[in-house]
Design a protein around this motif. Structure first.
Motif, short mmCIF file in Angstrom:
data_model
loop_
_atom_site.label_atom_id
_atom_site.label_comp_id
_atom_site.label_asym_id
_atom_site.label_seq_id
_atom_site.Cartn_x
_atom_site.Cartn_y
_atom_site.Cartn_z
N HIS A 108 -2.53 5.77 -13.15
CA HIS A 108 -1.17 6.18 -12.81
C HIS A 108 -1.06 6.48 -11.32
N ALA A 109 -2.01 7.23 -10.78
CA ALA A 109 -1.98 7.57 -9.36
C ALA A 109 -2.05 6.32 -8.49
N LEU A 110 -2.87 5.35 -8.88
CA LEU A 110 -2.96 4.11 -8.11
C LEU A 110 -1.64 3.34 -8.16
N LEU A 111 -1.02 3.27 -9.34
CA LEU A 111 0.24 2.55 -9.45
C LEU A 111 1.34 3.24 -8.66
N ILE A 112 1.33 4.57 -8.62
CA ILE A 112 2.29 5.29 -7.79
C ILE A 112 2.11 4.88 -6.33
N GLU A 113 0.85 4.80 -5.88
CA GLU A 113 0.61 4.41 -4.49
C GLU A 113 1.07 2.97 -4.23
N PHE A 114 0.80 2.07 -5.18
CA PHE A 114 1.26 0.69 -5.00
C PHE A 114 2.78 0.62 -4.97
N ARG A 117 -6.57 -1.72 1.90
CA ARG A 117 -6.15 -2.76 2.85
C ARG A 117 -4.68 -2.61 3.21
N LEU A 118 -3.82 -2.35 2.21
CA LEU A 118 -2.40 -2.14 2.49
C LEU A 118 -2.19 -0.95 3.42
N THR A 119 -2.94 0.12 3.18
CA THR A 119 -2.82 1.32 4.01
C THR A 119 -3.28 1.02 5.44
N ALA A 120 -4.39 0.29 5.58
CA ALA A 120 -4.89 -0.06 6.91
C ALA A 120 -3.89 -0.93 7.66
N GLU A 121 -3.28 -1.90 6.95
CA GLU A 121 -2.27 -2.76 7.58
C GLU A 121 -1.06 -1.95 8.03
N ALA A 174 -2.01 0.11 11.08
CA ALA A 174 -2.12 -0.77 12.26
C ALA A 174 -0.73 -1.15 12.76
N ALA A 175 0.19 -1.43 11.86
CA ALA A 175 1.56 -1.77 12.26
C ALA A 175 2.22 -0.58 12.95
N ASP A 176 1.98 0.63 12.44
CA ASP A 176 2.53 1.84 13.07
C ASP A 176 1.96 2.03 14.46
N ASP A 177 0.63 1.81 14.60
CA ASP A 177 -0.02 1.95 15.91
C ASP A 177 0.57 0.95 16.90
N ASP A 178 0.79 -0.29 16.45
CA ASP A 178 1.36 -1.32 17.30
C ASP A 178 2.77 -0.95 17.75
N SER A 179 3.57 -0.41 16.82
CA SER A 179 4.96 -0.07 17.17
C SER A 179 5.01 1.11 18.13
N GLN A 180 4.05 2.05 18.01
CA GLN A 180 4.03 3.19 18.93
C GLN A 180 3.51 2.80 20.31
N MET A 225 5.37 -5.13 5.86
CA MET A 225 5.48 -4.24 4.71
C MET A 225 5.02 -2.86 5.15
N ARG A 226 5.96 -2.03 5.53
CA ARG A 226 5.62 -0.75 6.11
C ARG A 226 5.68 0.37 5.10
N ARG A 227 4.67 1.19 5.13
CA ARG A 227 4.64 2.35 4.23
C ARG A 227 5.47 3.46 4.84
N PRO A 228 6.25 4.19 4.04
CA PRO A 228 7.02 5.30 4.59
C PRO A 228 6.10 6.26 5.34
#
Length: 198
Positions: free
Chosen positions: A52-58, A183-187, A190-196, A1-4
């Protein structure tokens, strides 16, 4: 689940906070009253804005269409069109491919959505300043007016949810959502770091 990868800055005073320029957006046909939002214009609270800001982030991780479904019929927009307008209102002008990713549809499908919104006068296409090959989509003034109605309607819904909770429950919900988002942001990082690294 990758964040833009792009992380647009928060749009300052987009709800027309006191002292903001252009805080009174003209209506694009029909009154506030016809949408049942006449009492909601300046009624947001710090807690409803926080939720609202939290739901936008989710919603960056999973499409968040349901809270807008009740407004779609009133404004005669499809849920996908509503979703696209919401992202453009929250993040500002974006490339068509990024908008497709935000809404959770293919580039081919977003082209049709943007075509329809453009024919309705709600969005316009321009060329990206940095990459002339890329197309950027932005809200027009009528589109910004529609987004303002969507935003107020969502804020009103969030305040109704918050009204069902006591102060301790609100704090608990905010804490849970913020920890989950961290936690979602950290994951994602971490996924971005792994791919780079690979």
């Amino acid at each position: 689940m990758r964040r833009p990868e792009d992380r647009p800055a928060a749009l300052a005073n987009r709800r027309g906070d006191a002292g903001a320029e252009g805080q009174d957006l003209p209506e694009d046909g029909g009154s506030e009253e016809s949408h049942g939002l006449e009492d909601e214009v300046d009624a947001s609270t710090p807690e409803s804005r926080r939720l609202h800001a939290l739901l936008i982030e989710f919603s960056r991780y999973r499409s968040l269409k349901n809270p807008l479904a009740g407004i779609c019929e009133d404004l005669q927009l499809t849920p996908t069109q509503m979703h696209a307008l919401s992202w453009l209102g929250n993040d500002g002008p974006v490339q068509v491919g990024v908008l497709a990713q935000r809404v959770g549809i293919t580039r081919k499908t977003i082209t049709g959505v943007v075509d329809r919104l453009e024919s309705m006068g709600l969005v316009e296409r321009t060329r990206d300043v940095e990459d002339r090959r890329a197309v950027v989509v932005r809200l027009t003034q009528p589109g910004s007016n529609v987004f303002a109605r969507i935003d107020r309607g969502l804020d009103a819904s969030l305040r109704r949810v918050l009204d069902l909770m006591g102060p301790e429950d609100r704090d608990a919900v905010f804490g849970i959502l913020e920890r989950m988002l961290a936690r979602l942001t950290a994951e994602a990082e971490a996924a971005d770091d792994d791919s780079q690294a690979g």
